[in-house]
Design an enzyme around this catalytic site. Structure first.
Site, PDB file in Angstrom:
ATOM      1  CG  HIS A  98       8.925  -1.769 -21.284  1.00 43.03           C
ATOM      2  ND1 HIS A  98      10.073  -1.394 -20.626  1.00 43.03           N
ATOM      3  CD2 HIS A  98       8.304  -2.662 -20.478  1.00 43.03           C
ATOM      4  CE1 HIS A  98      10.127  -2.035 -19.469  1.00 43.03           C
ATOM      5  NE2 HIS A  98       9.059  -2.809 -19.352  1.00 43.03           N
ATOM      6  CD  GLU A  99       4.685  -3.965 -20.995  1.00 42.07           C
ATOM      7  OE1 GLU A  99       4.831  -5.172 -20.694  1.00 42.07           O
ATOM      8  OE2 GLU A  99       4.962  -3.046 -20.211  1.00 42.07           O
ATOM      9  CG  HIS A 149       8.444  -7.565 -20.604  1.00 39.87           C
ATOM     10  ND1 HIS A 149       9.362  -7.913 -19.643  1.00 39.87           N
ATOM     11  CD2 HIS A 149       8.053  -6.301 -20.293  1.00 39.87           C
ATOM     12  CE1 HIS A 149       9.515  -6.929 -18.784  1.00 39.87           C
ATOM     13  NE2 HIS A 149       8.724  -5.921 -19.162  1.00 39.87           N
TER      14      HIS A 149
END
Length: 157
Positions: A70-71, A74
């Site tokens: 998920h990170e 980003h």
């Protein structure tokens, strides 16, 4: 289980970056024990990923890998100059493409279900609450009966 050192953590993140994004992760990743309500965060101005160490210690491996992915979504979108925020279409598309979770699951150690239990004297419905309820002021929402305090309990999920 002991915490990983920064070198081992970086290797895991870089390996996942190559596996799912086919690109290297060239910036910093570290554990941040001050994170309380999230599994991790990406800091765009530093190009740094911070991860909650509790998720490494308590959650299963798939949950922790999901947080890293998920990170990384980003991170890679920010580096490419695309929409890297939660509401952006580019971000949502990349989450689906890589099989990354939108949100992380709450930790069992942080998840207090309820402390107080009330039972309606009329219909018997049970109300479980974290905060106390003023039984002189509030009644049953179903039948308008009186509430009786059952017991003080602490139940963790």
């Amino acid at each position: 289980m002991d915490l990983l050192n920064e070198k081992a953590l970086y290797k895991i993140v870089n390996d996942l970056s190559w596996e799912f994004f086919h690109k290297p992760f060239i910036h910093q990743v570290k554990f941040n024990s001050r994170l309380r309500t999230t599994g991790g965060r990406y800091l765009p101005h530093k190009k740094t990923i911070e991860l909650n160490p509790k998720y490494y210690m308590e959650a299963d491996e798939n949950e922790f890998i999901g947080i890293i992915k998920h990170e990384l979504c980003h991170y890679h979108l920010h580096i490419e100059g695309k929409g890297y925020k939660h509401g952006d279409a580019d971000f949502k598309f990349l989450l689906k493409k890589t099989g990354s979770p939108r949100y992380c699951k709450p930790l069992p150690s942080n998840q207090l279900m309820y402390k107080h239990e009330y039972k309606c004297k009329k219909c018997g419905f049970i109300y479980r609450r974290i905060r106390k309820v003023n039984t002189k002021k509030y009644g049953c929402g179903k039948c308008h009966g009186k509430l009786a305090y059952q017991e003080k309990v602490e139940v963790h999920a």
